[in-house]
Write an enzyme that holds these catalytic residues in place. Structure first.
Site, PDB file in Angstrom:
ATOM      1  N   ASN A 100     -22.057  -8.346  -3.790  1.00  0.00           N
ATOM      2  CA  ASN A 100     -21.463  -8.808  -2.924  1.00  0.00           C
ATOM      3  C   ASN A 100     -21.459 -10.379  -2.715  1.00  0.00           C
ATOM      4  O   ASN A 100     -21.259 -10.728  -1.556  1.00  0.00           O
ATOM      5  CB  ASN A 100     -22.183  -8.406  -1.473  1.00  0.00           C
TER       6      ASN A 100
ATOM      7  N   VAL B 278      -9.664  -1.970  -1.996  1.00  0.00           N
ATOM      8  CA  VAL B 278      -9.235  -3.507  -1.928  1.00  0.00           C
ATOM      9  C   VAL B 278      -8.142  -3.719  -2.655  1.00  0.00           C
ATOM     10  O   VAL B 278      -8.055  -3.516  -3.997  1.00  0.00           O
ATOM     11  CB  VAL B 278     -10.371  -4.418  -1.973  1.00  0.00           C
TER      12      VAL B 278
ATOM     13  N   ILE C 254      -7.717  -3.999  -6.867  1.00  0.00           N
ATOM     14  CA  ILE C 254      -8.919  -4.789  -7.308  1.00  0.00           C
ATOM     15  C   ILE C 254     -10.409  -4.359  -7.178  1.00  0.00           C
ATOM     16  O   ILE C 254     -11.569  -4.763  -7.519  1.00  0.00           O
ATOM     17  CB  ILE C 254      -8.962  -6.472  -6.536  1.00  0.00           C
ATOM     18  N   GLY C 255     -10.600  -3.469  -6.304  1.00  0.00           N
ATOM     19  CA  GLY C 255     -11.873  -2.821  -5.950  1.00  0.00           C
ATOM     20  C   GLY C 255     -11.716  -1.578  -5.194  1.00  0.00           C
ATOM     21  O   GLY C 255     -10.882  -1.374  -4.418  1.00  0.00           O
ATOM     22  N   ARG C 256     -12.801  -0.493  -5.387  1.00  0.00           N
ATOM     23  CA  ARG C 256     -12.708   0.699  -4.636  1.00  0.00           C
ATOM     24  C   ARG C 256     -14.064   0.979  -4.456  1.00  0.00           C
ATOM     25  O   ARG C 256     -15.024   0.928  -5.322  1.00  0.00           O
ATOM     26  CB  ARG C 256     -11.915   1.692  -5.461  1.00  0.00           C
ATOM     27  N   GLY C 257     -14.322   1.395  -3.145  1.00  0.00           N
ATOM     28  CA  GLY C 257     -15.761   1.989  -2.791  1.00  0.00           C
ATOM     29  C   GLY C 257     -15.800   3.233  -1.873  1.00  0.00           C
ATOM     30  O   GLY C 257     -14.609   3.619  -1.545  1.00  0.00           O
TER      31      GLY C 257
ATOM     32  N   ASP D 282     -18.367  -8.566   2.611  1.00  0.00           N
ATOM     33  CA  ASP D 282     -18.647  -7.218   2.686  1.00  0.00           C
ATOM     34  C   ASP D 282     -19.832  -7.083   3.726  1.00  0.00           C
ATOM     35  O   ASP D 282     -20.922  -6.799   3.704  1.00  0.00           O
ATOM     36  CB  ASP D 282     -19.070  -6.432   1.649  1.00  0.00           C
TER      37      ASP D 282
ATOM     38  N   ASP E 241     -26.638  -5.404   3.725  1.00  0.00           N
ATOM     39  CA  ASP E 241     -26.092  -5.142   2.283  1.00  0.00           C
ATOM     40  C   ASP E 241     -26.217  -6.321   1.394  1.00  0.00           C
ATOM     41  O   ASP E 241     -25.056  -6.534   0.650  1.00  0.00           O
ATOM     42  CB  ASP E 241     -25.021  -4.393   2.163  1.00  0.00           C
TER      43      ASP E 241
END
Length: 330
Positions: A197, A84, A76-79, A210, A192
Site C-alpha cells: 500500500n 482498480v 491495474i488491480g483487483r482485491g 488505500d 492497513d
C-alpha cells in the site's frame, strides 16, 4: 441554407451522443427528398450506436458507463473490495485511477465503505497521501476516482532490488510518518499500512494509499471496525486479540513496514493468523539486529520501539517517531 445545415448538424450530434430524438418529427421537418433520406440514415446510425452502447454496458466489468467522462484504459488491480482501472478523464484531459465496487448496496455494505474511503481521503491533504478526486454511487456500483500513480509498490521494489539502506529507510519512514501525522490529526487511522500500500512514484515521491479499512476515531467502532481488518503480518498484537485500531497500532504497522524494507522479512513470521497470535503471545520476535546487523544502532532502536508489544511502550505519535528517525544516523 444555414438553418438547414444547423438542423442537420444538431441531428447528427444527437445521433452520435445517444440523445433521445423524435425521428418522426425530424423527418417531417426535413426539406426535400435528399434531406429526408439523410434523416433516415441518421436514425439507422443512432439505432446501431444504441445497440453497441447497450452491449458495452452489459459486457464492461468496470461499469464505466455511469462515469461517462471516463475512458477505461486497462485493469491495474483487483482485491476483495473492488477493481482498480487506469482511465482517462476526457473532460479534464488527465489520467486517473478508478476504483469500482460491484454489486448492490447490501450485505457487508461495501459500497458505503468505499464512499467513506473517499470522504476520509478527501478530508486530508498531504504530499505523501494519495489524492482523491471524487466518489459516487450509480446502479449499485460505487466509483472512487483518484490520482493515477506511475511507479511501483514498495513490496515489489524490495523484491526486485533487495532491502533498502539505512539512509533510504530513514527517508522513507519520515515521509510515511508525515502522512500518518496528517491522518491522525484529522481524527483518522489507516489500519492497513503495508509495503503493497506504499507506492514509489516515478521521480521518487512516496505515496501512502488505500484507506479502505480505516476508521474514524471520532466514531465508536462497530464489530466490523475491530481488529479483523488489515494484513495479519503487519497488525499489532492487540488487534489480533480483537482490540480496535489506534494511533499506536498504526505506528506498529509502520514499524513492520520499515523492518521489511531493510530486511525483506518480518519481525514475527507465521503461517496463519492463529499461529501469529501464538507467536506474539510467546514473544517470538526476531530482533532486527539479527536480521540486518549492519544497520545504524539509532535506526534499529526506532524500529524496535515502534514494534513494542505493548501500545504504551511505542511512540505516542507519528510526529514523535518522525523526530526519532530524523535524529538517527544513516
Amino acid at each position: 441554407m444555414k438553418a438547414r445545415d444547423d438542423f442537420l448538424e444538431a441531428l447528427g450530434l444527437e445521433a452520435s451522443d445517444g440523445a433521445t430524438t423524435d425521428w418522426d418529427e425530424a423527418r417531417a421537418s426535413a426539406e426535400g427528398r435528399s434531406d429526408r433520406k439523410l434523416v433516415e440514415d441518421l436514425r439507422s446510425l443512432s439505432m446501431i450506436a444504441d445497440y453497441y452502447r447497450r452491449r458495452r454496458r452489459e459486457s464492461d466489468p468496470s461499469g464505466s458507463e455511469p462515469w461517462s467522462s471516463l475512458e477505461i484504459l486497462e485493469e491495474i488491480g483487483r482485491g476483495s473490495y473492488g477493481t482498480v482501472y487506469r482511465a482517462r478523464d476526457t473532460q479534464l484531459r488527465r489520467e486517473v485511477a478508478l476504483k469500482v465496487v460491484h454489486g448492490p448496496e447490501s450485505g457487508r455494505g461495501i459500497p458505503s465503505s468505499i464512499l467513506e474511503e473517499g470522504e476520509r481521503m478527501a478530508r486530508v491533504k498531504h504530499p505523501n497521501l494519495l489524492m482523491i478526486h471524487g466518489a459516487q454511487v450509480h446502479a449499485g456500483r460505487v466509483g472512487l476516482t483518484m490520482e493515477f500513480i506511475r511507479g511501483t509498490t514498495l513490496h515489489d521494489l524490495i523484491q526486485d532490488r533487495g532491502p533498502l539502506s539505512g539512509r533510504e529507510a530513514i527517508l522513507l519512514g519520515c515521509d510515511l510518518c508525515g502522512a500518518l501525522a496528517a491522518l491522525h490529526a484529522a481524527g483518522l487511522i489507516h489500519r492497513d499500512i503495508k509495503a503493497r500500500n506504499v507506492m514509489r512514484e516515478e521521480g521518487g515521491r512516496i505515496v501512502l494509499m488505500d484507506l479502505g479499512t480505516g476508521i474514524d476515531l471520532r466514531k465508536k467502532p462497530d464489530v466490523e471496525e475491530r481488529g479483523v481488518s488489515g494484513t495479519p503480518l503487519y497488525m499489532a498484537p492487540e488487534l489480533l486479540s480483537g482490540a480496535s485500531g489506534s494511533v499506536q497500532s498504526d505506528i506498529y504497522s509502520l514499524g513492520v513496514l520499515l523492518y521489511f524494507a531493510v530486511s525483506g522479512t518480518y519481525p514475527v513470521a507465521a503461517e496463519s493468523p492463529e499461529d501469529l497470535r501464538r507467536r506474539h503471545a510467546r514473544g517470538e520476535r526476531r530482533p532486527l539486529r539479527d536480521a540486518r546487523p549492519d544497520l545504524p544502532s539509532g535506526l534499529i532502536a526506532v524500529i524496535e520501539r515502534a514494534l513494542a508489544p505493548e501500545p504504551a511502550d511505542r511512540y505516542r505519535s507519528a510526529g514523535e517517531m518522525e523526530q526519532a528517525l530524523a535524529s538517527s544516523t544513516g
